[in-house]
Design a protein around this motif. Structure first.
Motif, PDB file in Angstrom:
ATOM      1  N   THR A   1       0.846  -1.183   0.000  1.00 17.53           N
ATOM      2  CA  THR A   1       0.000   0.000   0.000  1.00 17.53           C
ATOM      3  C   THR A   1       0.888   1.241   0.000  1.00 17.53           C
ATOM      4  O   THR A   1       2.091   1.149  -0.224  1.00 17.53           O
ATOM      5  CB  THR A   1      -0.969  -0.014   1.211  1.00 17.53           C
ATOM      6  OG1 THR A   1      -1.837   1.127   1.134  1.00 17.53           O
ATOM      7  CG2 THR A   1      -0.231  -0.005   2.540  1.00 17.53           C
ATOM      8  N   ALA A   2       0.292   2.398   0.217  1.00 14.47           N
ATOM      9  CA  ALA A   2       1.046   3.661   0.267  1.00 14.47           C
ATOM     10  C   ALA A   2       0.168   4.715   0.905  1.00 14.47           C
ATOM     11  O   ALA A   2      -1.067   4.680   0.782  1.00 14.47           O
ATOM     12  CB  ALA A   2       1.454   4.106  -1.137  1.00 14.47           C
ATOM     13  N   ALA A   3       0.798   5.690   1.555  1.00 16.44           N
ATOM     14  CA  ALA A   3       0.035   6.803   2.114  1.00 16.44           C
ATOM     15  C   ALA A   3      -0.773   7.505   1.029  1.00 16.44           C
ATOM     16  O   ALA A   3      -1.914   7.914   1.243  1.00 16.44           O
ATOM     17  CB  ALA A   3       0.973   7.782   2.803  1.00 16.44           C
ATOM     18  N   ALA A   4      -0.182   7.615  -0.162  1.00 21.81           N
ATOM     19  CA  ALA A   4      -0.848   8.331  -1.244  1.00 21.81           C
ATOM     20  C   ALA A   4      -2.055   7.596  -1.807  1.00 21.81           C
ATOM     21  O   ALA A   4      -2.854   8.183  -2.527  1.00 21.81           O
ATOM     22  CB  ALA A   4       0.149   8.619  -2.373  1.00 21.81           C
ATOM     23  N   TYR A   5      -2.213   6.306  -1.498  1.00 22.29           N
ATOM     24  CA  TYR A   5      -3.371   5.563  -2.007  1.00 22.29           C
ATOM     25  C   TYR A   5      -4.610   5.804  -1.153  1.00 22.29           C
ATOM     26  O   TYR A   5      -5.710   5.396  -1.525  1.00 22.29           O
ATOM     27  CB  TYR A   5      -3.093   4.062  -2.042  1.00 22.29           C
ATOM     28  CG  TYR A   5      -1.918   3.635  -2.876  1.00 22.29           C
ATOM     29  CD1 TYR A   5      -1.316   4.485  -3.795  1.00 22.29           C
ATOM     30  CD2 TYR A   5      -1.389   2.347  -2.730  1.00 22.29           C
ATOM     31  CE1 TYR A   5      -0.229   4.069  -4.551  1.00 22.29           C
ATOM     32  CE2 TYR A   5      -0.311   1.924  -3.482  1.00 22.29           C
ATOM     33  CZ  TYR A   5       0.271   2.792  -4.384  1.00 22.29           C
ATOM     34  OH  TYR A   5       1.353   2.373  -5.115  1.00 22.29           O
ATOM     35  N   ASN A   6      -4.417   6.385   0.021  1.00 15.89           N
ATOM     36  CA  ASN A   6      -5.538   6.698   0.910  1.00 15.89           C
ATOM     37  C   ASN A   6      -6.283   5.450   1.385  1.00 15.89           C
ATOM     38  O   ASN A   6      -7.475   5.505   1.663  1.00 15.89           O
ATOM     39  CB  ASN A   6      -6.525   7.664   0.212  1.00 15.89           C
ATOM     40  CG  ASN A   6      -7.421   8.397   1.195  1.00 15.89           C
ATOM     41  OD1 ASN A   6      -7.007   8.711   2.304  1.00 15.89           O
ATOM     42  ND2 ASN A   6      -8.652   8.649   0.795  1.00 15.89           N
ATOM     43  N   ASN A   7      -5.575   4.317   1.473  1.00 11.51           N
ATOM     44  CA  ASN A   7      -6.259   3.088   1.912  1.00 11.51           C
ATOM     45  C   ASN A   7      -5.432   2.268   2.909  1.00 11.51           C
ATOM     46  O   ASN A   7      -5.678   1.070   3.078  1.00 11.51           O
ATOM     47  CB  ASN A   7      -6.677   2.228   0.711  1.00 11.51           C
ATOM     48  CG  ASN A   7      -5.515   1.829  -0.191  1.00 11.51           C
ATOM     49  OD1 ASN A   7      -4.344   1.893   0.202  1.00 11.51           O
ATOM     50  ND2 ASN A   7      -5.828   1.424  -1.417  1.00 11.51           N
ATOM     51  N   GLU A   8      -4.465   2.917   3.563  1.00 16.48           N
ATOM     52  CA  GLU A   8      -3.668   2.198   4.549  1.00 16.48           C
ATOM     53  C   GLU A   8      -4.533   1.634   5.675  1.00 16.48           C
ATOM     54  O   GLU A   8      -4.272   0.535   6.181  1.00 16.48           O
ATOM     55  CB  GLU A   8      -2.600   3.121   5.148  1.00 16.48           C
ATOM     56  CG  GLU A   8      -1.450   3.455   4.202  1.00 16.48           C
ATOM     57  CD  GLU A   8      -0.506   4.469   4.805  1.00 16.48           C
ATOM     58  OE1 GLU A   8       0.711   4.223   4.812  1.00 16.48           O
ATOM     59  OE2 GLU A   8      -0.988   5.533   5.264  1.00 16.48           O
ATOM     60  N   ALA A   9      -5.560   2.367   6.077  1.00 19.45           N
ATOM     61  CA  ALA A   9      -6.393   1.911   7.189  1.00 19.45           C
ATOM     62  C   ALA A   9      -7.061   0.576   6.864  1.00 19.45           C
ATOM     63  O   ALA A   9      -7.146  -0.315   7.720  1.00 19.45           O
ATOM     64  CB  ALA A   9      -7.438   2.961   7.530  1.00 19.45           C
TER      65      ALA A   9
ATOM     66  N   ARG B   1       4.692   9.708   0.889  1.00 16.90           N
ATOM     67  CA  ARG B   1       4.192  10.455  -0.263  1.00 16.90           C
ATOM     68  C   ARG B   1       4.992  11.732  -0.496  1.00 16.90           C
ATOM     69  O   ARG B   1       5.707  12.224   0.376  1.00 16.90           O
ATOM     70  CB  ARG B   1       2.709  10.750  -0.127  1.00 16.90           C
ATOM     71  CG  ARG B   1       2.304  11.600   1.028  1.00 16.90           C
ATOM     72  CD  ARG B   1       0.789  11.807   1.042  1.00 16.90           C
ATOM     73  NE  ARG B   1       0.310  12.137   2.364  1.00 16.90           N
ATOM     74  CZ  ARG B   1      -0.841  11.716   2.852  1.00 16.90           C
ATOM     75  NH1 ARG B   1      -1.636  10.941   2.145  1.00 16.90           N
ATOM     76  NH2 ARG B   1      -1.224  12.071   4.063  1.00 16.90           N
ATOM     77  N   ASN B   2       4.834  12.294  -1.691  1.00 14.75           N
ATOM     78  CA  ASN B   2       5.654  13.429  -2.125  1.00 14.75           C
ATOM     79  C   ASN B   2       5.542  14.639  -1.209  1.00 14.75           C
ATOM     80  O   ASN B   2       6.531  15.331  -0.949  1.00 14.75           O
ATOM     81  CB  ASN B   2       5.262  13.844  -3.544  1.00 14.75           C
ATOM     82  CG  ASN B   2       5.798  12.893  -4.588  1.00 14.75           C
ATOM     83  OD1 ASN B   2       6.688  12.098  -4.319  1.00 14.75           O
ATOM     84  ND2 ASN B   2       5.253  12.963  -5.794  1.00 14.75           N
ATOM     85  N   GLY B   3       4.340  14.939  -0.737  1.00 12.36           N
ATOM     86  CA  GLY B   3       4.138  16.139   0.051  1.00 12.36           C
ATOM     87  C   GLY B   3       4.776  16.096   1.422  1.00 12.36           C
ATOM     88  O   GLY B   3       4.777  17.112   2.130  1.00 12.36           O
ATOM     89  N   GLU B   4       5.328  14.931   1.818  1.00 15.35           N
ATOM     90  CA  GLU B   4       5.918  14.780   3.140  1.00 15.35           C
ATOM     91  C   GLU B   4       7.428  14.557   3.074  1.00 15.35           C
ATOM     92  O   GLU B   4       8.025  14.078   4.038  1.00 15.35           O
ATOM     93  CB  GLU B   4       5.215  13.636   3.881  1.00 15.35           C
ATOM     94  CG  GLU B   4       3.766  13.992   4.172  1.00 15.35           C
ATOM     95  CD  GLU B   4       2.923  12.822   4.620  1.00 15.35           C
ATOM     96  OE1 GLU B   4       2.015  13.036   5.444  1.00 15.35           O
ATOM     97  OE2 GLU B   4       3.152  11.694   4.138  1.00 15.35           O
TER      98      GLU B   4
ATOM     99  N   PHE C   1       7.444  13.945 -11.885  1.00 14.35           N
ATOM    100  CA  PHE C   1       6.216  13.705 -11.113  1.00 14.35           C
ATOM    101  C   PHE C   1       6.323  14.302  -9.723  1.00 14.35           C
ATOM    102  O   PHE C   1       7.259  14.023  -8.975  1.00 14.35           O
ATOM    103  CB  PHE C   1       5.935  12.210 -11.010  1.00 14.35           C
ATOM    104  CG  PHE C   1       4.628  11.893 -10.318  1.00 14.35           C
ATOM    105  CD1 PHE C   1       3.427  12.046 -10.987  1.00 14.35           C
ATOM    106  CD2 PHE C   1       4.613  11.475  -9.001  1.00 14.35           C
ATOM    107  CE1 PHE C   1       2.229  11.772 -10.369  1.00 14.35           C
ATOM    108  CE2 PHE C   1       3.415  11.190  -8.358  1.00 14.35           C
ATOM    109  CZ  PHE C   1       2.216  11.347  -9.040  1.00 14.35           C
ATOM    110  N   ALA C   2       5.332  15.141  -9.345  1.00 13.30           N
ATOM    111  CA  ALA C   2       5.399  15.839  -8.062  1.00 13.30           C
ATOM    112  C   ALA C   2       4.062  15.907  -7.352  1.00 13.30           C
ATOM    113  O   ALA C   2       3.944  16.576  -6.321  1.00 13.30           O
ATOM    114  CB  ALA C   2       5.934  17.266  -8.275  1.00 13.30           C
ATOM    115  N   ILE C   3       3.031  15.228  -7.864  1.00 11.49           N
ATOM    116  CA  ILE C   3       1.724  15.253  -7.199  1.00 11.49           C
ATOM    117  C   ILE C   3       1.844  14.578  -5.833  1.00 11.49           C
ATOM    118  O   ILE C   3       2.437  13.528  -5.698  1.00 11.49           O
ATOM    119  CB  ILE C   3       0.664  14.554  -8.073  1.00 11.49           C
ATOM    120  CG1 ILE C   3       0.464  15.342  -9.369  1.00 11.49           C
ATOM    121  CG2 ILE C   3      -0.657  14.414  -7.326  1.00 11.49           C
ATOM    122  CD1 ILE C   3      -0.435  14.641 -10.371  1.00 11.49           C
ATOM    123  N   SER C   4       1.233  15.192  -4.815  1.00 10.72           N
ATOM    124  CA  SER C   4       1.377  14.667  -3.458  1.00 10.72           C
ATOM    125  C   SER C   4       0.459  13.484  -3.199  1.00 10.72           C
ATOM    126  O   SER C   4       0.865  12.480  -2.631  1.00 10.72           O
ATOM    127  CB  SER C   4       1.089  15.760  -2.433  1.00 10.72           C
ATOM    128  OG  SER C   4       1.140  15.233  -1.124  1.00 10.72           O
TER     129      SER C   4
END
Length: 276
Positions: free
Chosen positions: A44-52, A75-78, A270-273
């Motif tokens: 998974t990944a933080a950027a997928y919004n499905n870690e929970a 993720r990129n923003g962090e 690629f830079a989208i968070s």
């Protein structure tokens, strides 16, 4: 289940289950199905919004924690040293787990130019014993070369787009030279690679599907591979690969499909968070 031993001695199941673009509300169900079928590696990944949902499925499985291998990503923003440390703590909270087995810098995000600082944070997390292995994703030779010059630990894994029509030979060879395990995402070319006649012919010879042929190709080349699906029968079919092996000629035929067909974003730009 075939295992790959990473450079730091950690063993990772070679065949995993990916949840990229699996909706958050569907993630727990899909991962529970995958675990019931036999998968022991979830990506998974933080950027997928499905870690929970991944963490909930791991807890609901009833399996000992050390029997499941969980990968997630920064993720990129962090990006940044302190930001990455905080991001990992937040990832563990979303997962509801005490540790991740593998934590990756998801993209180099060179426009922010903080991936070396982010990597140093991952080095600290590993030194503290809060993650079993660390690695990167979508890192190209120039990014790996800079890490080698400016940090202490060589990534254990580089997770990259890799499928028959996009094989990134230069990058995969560099990874092998540096003892970096190659992990393939979009391993079936998002389904687009499966219509080639050469795959249909090989599949017929083994009473298999084209997808199973491609996944077997990955495994025999030594790639870690993370196909994803929310369809139970496809999840099962992607796992049931033990009944046949490809010949050297068949491996060469699949490798001959290289066409420079990149499907994902360019790691240089690629830079989208957040990926949704």
């Amino acid at each position: 289940m075939d295992m790959i031993t990473l450079s730091n001695g950690v063993r990772i199941p070679q065949l995993g289950f990916g949840v990229f673009q699996v909706p958050p509300d569907d993630t727990q169900r899909a991962v529970e199905q995958a675990i019931a079928i036999g998968y022991r590696h979830i990506d998974t990944a933080a950027a997928y919004n499905n870690e929970a949902g991944v963490g909930a499925a791991v807890r609901a499985s009833g399996l000992p924690r050390d029997e499941l291998f969980v990968t997630t990503k920064l993720r990129n923003g962090e990006h940044g040293y302190e930001s990455a440390l905080t991001a990992y703590d937040e990832t563990l909270q979303r997962l509801g787990l005490d540790y991740a087995d593998l934590y990756l810098v998801h993209w180099p995000n060179p426009t922010m130019d903080r991936y070396v600082d982010s990597w140093r944070a991952l080095e600290r997390i590993q030194a503290e014993g809060r993650v079993r292995a660390i690695g990167v994703s979508n890192f190209l030779p120039e990014h790996l070369d800079r890490l080698a010059k400016e940090s202490e630990i060589v990534p254990a894994v580089n997770q990259i787009e890799l499928h028959p029509t996009y094989q990134q030979h230069e990058l995969t060879e560099l990874c092998r030279e540096q003892s970096i395990a190659v992990e393939a995402y979009s391993p079936l070319g998002q389904g687009g690679d499966l219509d080639h006649r050469v795959l249909a012919s090989i599949a017929d010879a083994h009473d298999a599907t084209p997808a199973q042929v491609v996944l077997r190709w990955h495994l025999q080349l030594g790639h870690i591979v993370i196909p994803k699906s929310v369809n139970r029968e496809r999840i099962r079919a992607n796992f049931e690969l033990g009944g046949f092996e490809l010949t050297d000629a068949e491996l060469a035929a699949v490798s001959g499909l290289e066409a420079g067909n990149r499907l994902g974003s360019d790691p240089r730009t690629f830079a989208i968070s957040q990926i949704r």
